[in-house]
Design a protein around this motif. Structure first.
Motif, short mmCIF file in Angstrom:
data_model
loop_
_atom_site.label_atom_id
_atom_site.label_comp_id
_atom_site.label_asym_id
_atom_site.label_seq_id
_atom_site.Cartn_x
_atom_site.Cartn_y
_atom_site.Cartn_z
N LYS A 1 0.84 -1.19 0.00
CA LYS A 1 0.00 0.00 0.00
C LYS A 1 0.88 1.24 0.00
O LYS A 1 1.79 1.37 0.81
N VAL A 2 0.60 2.16 -0.93
CA VAL A 2 1.41 3.37 -1.08
C VAL A 2 0.48 4.58 -1.08
O VAL A 2 -0.60 4.55 -1.67
N ALA A 3 0.91 5.66 -0.41
CA ALA A 3 0.15 6.91 -0.41
C ALA A 3 1.13 8.07 -0.53
O ALA A 3 2.21 8.04 0.06
N GLY A 4 0.77 9.09 -1.31
CA GLY A 4 1.64 10.25 -1.51
C GLY A 4 1.10 11.48 -0.81
O GLY A 4 -0.11 11.60 -0.57
N TYR A 5 1.99 12.44 -0.50
CA TYR A 5 1.62 13.66 0.20
C TYR A 5 2.26 14.86 -0.50
O TYR A 5 3.48 14.90 -0.68
N ALA A 6 1.44 15.84 -0.86
CA ALA A 6 1.93 17.01 -1.59
C ALA A 6 2.55 18.05 -0.67
O ALA A 6 3.37 18.86 -1.11
N THR A 7 2.18 18.05 0.61
CA THR A 7 2.70 19.04 1.55
C THR A 7 3.18 18.35 2.83
O THR A 7 2.75 17.24 3.15
N TYR A 8 4.04 19.05 3.56
CA TYR A 8 4.55 18.46 4.80
C TYR A 8 3.44 18.37 5.85
O TYR A 8 3.48 17.50 6.73
N ARG A 9 2.43 19.25 5.78
CA ARG A 9 1.32 19.17 6.74
C ARG A 9 0.55 17.86 6.56
O ARG A 9 0.20 17.20 7.54
N GLU A 10 0.28 17.49 5.31
CA GLU A 10 -0.40 16.22 5.04
C GLU A 10 0.47 15.05 5.49
O GLU A 10 -0.02 14.07 6.07
N PHE A 11 1.75 15.17 5.23
CA PHE A 11 2.70 14.11 5.58
C PHE A 11 2.69 13.84 7.08
O PHE A 11 2.51 12.70 7.53
N TYR A 12 2.85 14.90 7.88
CA TYR A 12 2.92 14.71 9.33
C TYR A 12 1.56 14.44 9.95
O TYR A 12 1.48 13.84 11.02
N ARG A 13 0.49 14.83 9.26
CA ARG A 13 -0.84 14.46 9.74
C ARG A 13 -0.99 12.94 9.75
O ARG A 13 -1.44 12.35 10.74
#
Length: 321
Positions: free
Chosen positions: A151-163
């Protein structure tokens, strides 16, 4: 994986690691089942490059349910024979339901299974040869799906990433490995300092868990943060929080990561600006193991935080302002 032991309520003391090529076999080791295993199940697994985990091959003085649970968690799939009434079968199926591992139920033709299991799909066999052919067909489908599609998911911003890092942290119970190899301390990133606070809180709530943090100290601001971390480590009653400092002399940030329970990896990628950080996560035990090996390599070559700060105080290491 099972987050907490169903008997003690604590994280598993044995920390089982899933093997992508191992299949749990729940079958009585007595005739006629012994021959079915040796001439039906084992040959099917070996032909597909898989290895069986069966309880009798793992003698132990431990609680039988503990041993079975470890075997189930360390396997990527399971084969369970329901031909005869057996309390172990219900235990094994309960564990498997909690882990969502591919499971194949088998039974002898004409066997009368318990009411609880009658509605579950199963493969009927009439002898070891037929069972071998059935398993080769169905195991190929089950284990290929389990091993091939992480399972893979991408994040466009660091806020989404750390969320989502915070969400993964809430679901973890054993170990968190993370890096912060860059020139800016967490407080430079809006919302990220909250994430690091959550990591510290996790340590308090999981005294049997473990956090390892790798950092790089290249300027006064990172040094001040390192000193804050040293105070926190000093006051840890459970010694479940460790920090090491690695050498990083490049004028750009490393590819940073967080590894949760050896099964989920978050990778942070920084663009031209400090806050232009995007990333992705991969949920796959085998891939996570690759990153754990890489992390352990860096960890083993890095300096203990207190030792590093002592060398800075003695003037053996110079830090840029």
């Amino acid at each position: 994986m099972i987050e907490r032991c169903f008997k003690t309520g604590r994280p598993c003391a044995f920390e089982p690691e899933e093997s992508p090529d191992q299949v749990f076999v729940g079958i009585p080791y007595k005739n006629p089942f012994k021959d079915l295993f040796e001439y039906g199940v084992r040959p099917a697994l070996e032909e597909l490059g898989l290895s069986p985990w069966i309880a009798y091959e793992h003698p132990s003085s431990r609680d039988i349910f503990c041993k079975l649970c470890e075997g189930l968690q360390s396997s990527s799939a399971a084969i369970i024979d329901i031909s005869e009434p057996n309390p172990n079968v219900h235990f094994e199926l309960g564990i498997l339901a909690g882990t969502s591992k591919p499971t194949i139920l088998i039974k002898q033709k004409g066997a009368d299974v318990s009411t609880d299991l009658k509605g579950m799909e199963n493969l009927e066999y009439d002898g070891a040869e037929e069972l071998c052919e059935l398993l080769k067909k169905h195991l190929t489908q089950a284990t290929t799906k389990a091993r091939t599609y992480p399972k893979v998911a991408g994040y466009a911003t660091y806020r989404e990433f750390y969320r989502d890092c915070s969400l993964a942290l809430d679901q973890s119970s054993k170990k968190v490995d993370l890096t912060h190899i860059r020139d800016e301390p967490p407080q430079d990133f809006e919302g990220v300092s909250d994430w690091f606070g959550e990591v510290i809180k996790w340590c308090d709530e999981h005294p049997y868990g473990k956090v390892r943090r790798l950092i790089a100290v290249s300027n006064d601001r990172m040094l001040a943060w390192a000193q804050e971390l040293a105070e926190y480590v000093k006051n840890r009653p459970n010694y479940n929080f460790e920090v090491r400092v690695c050498q990083w002399t490049a004028n750009f940030p490393a590819i940073n990561m967080v590894i949760f329970d050896r099964r989920r990896v978050f990778i942070a990628l920084t663009g031209f600006g400090a806050t232009e950080t995007a990333g992705f996560q991969v949920s796959d035990r085998l891939i996570a193991d690759y990153f754990v090996d890489y992390y352990n390599n860096i960890w083993g070559k890095s300096d203990d935080l207190n030792n590093f700060l002592d060398r800075v105080a003695k003037g053996e290491i110079c830090i840029d302002e």
